[in-house]
Motif scaffolding. Sequence first.
Motif, PDB file in Angstrom:
ATOM      1  N   ILE A  13     -15.783  -1.591   8.340  1.00  0.00           N
ATOM      2  CA  ILE A  13     -14.829  -1.835   9.438  1.00  0.00           C
ATOM      3  C   ILE A  13     -14.502  -0.544  10.172  1.00  0.00           C
ATOM      4  O   ILE A  13     -14.472  -0.500  11.401  1.00  0.00           O
ATOM      5  N   LEU A  14     -14.252   0.527   9.411  1.00  0.00           N
ATOM      6  CA  LEU A  14     -13.934   1.807  10.053  1.00  0.00           C
ATOM      7  C   LEU A  14     -15.101   2.295  10.896  1.00  0.00           C
ATOM      8  O   LEU A  14     -14.911   2.772  12.014  1.00  0.00           O
ATOM      9  N   SER A  15     -16.320   2.163  10.377  1.00  0.00           N
ATOM     10  CA  SER A  15     -17.505   2.592  11.122  1.00  0.00           C
ATOM     11  C   SER A  15     -17.714   1.763  12.386  1.00  0.00           C
ATOM     12  O   SER A  15     -18.133   2.293  13.421  1.00  0.00           O
ATOM     13  N   GLN A  16     -17.421   0.459  12.306  1.00  0.00           N
ATOM     14  CA  GLN A  16     -17.582  -0.411  13.475  1.00  0.00           C
ATOM     15  C   GLN A  16     -16.526  -0.143  14.531  1.00  0.00           C
ATOM     16  O   GLN A  16     -16.808  -0.178  15.727  1.00  0.00           O
ATOM     17  N   ARG A  17     -15.288   0.105  14.108  1.00  0.00           N
ATOM     18  CA  ARG A  17     -14.185   0.279  15.056  1.00  0.00           C
ATOM     19  C   ARG A  17     -14.112   1.682  15.657  1.00  0.00           C
ATOM     20  O   ARG A  17     -13.611   1.863  16.753  1.00  0.00           O
TER      21      ARG A  17
END
Length: 143
Positions: A13-17
């Motif tokens: 999630i952190l990498s996507q956001r």
Amino acid sequence: MTTNQLTTAIARILSQRFTNISIHPSTGNNNSNPDTKGLTYRLLSAQLTRERSDRFVLSHAFEIRWLDPNDIPATLPDELFEALETIDVEGTSYRATEMRWETENDTPRMLVYYTMRTTKVSESARTMQQLEQRPTALKATRE
């Protein structure tokens, strides 16, 4: 859901956001290099507690740190709240039970807590076996 699955989902999630920010697992060392920028994440604790004989509470606490305290994007706390409030772990959504943005030793961090209740599935009971009955003849005897 395992702790590794939850940690992997948070990293994803952190990498996507935050596509243009460096994101990596924390080394556990709170003394960050001043040249290092980006976010780190780490599991602070994982705990399984029995509520009843067949019910358990699984709690996870995560820390997300911004590594450069002198250059914090103004929208970072709100973006982290939005990204981590509800996460998808292998097709199941989990909602954070608590989220806090705070500063520790002049380093900003977010604490995120996920709590799940689980029920122990008991073994299936064996079904009743069929009773076989055979007719028998009884003889009467006199005494």
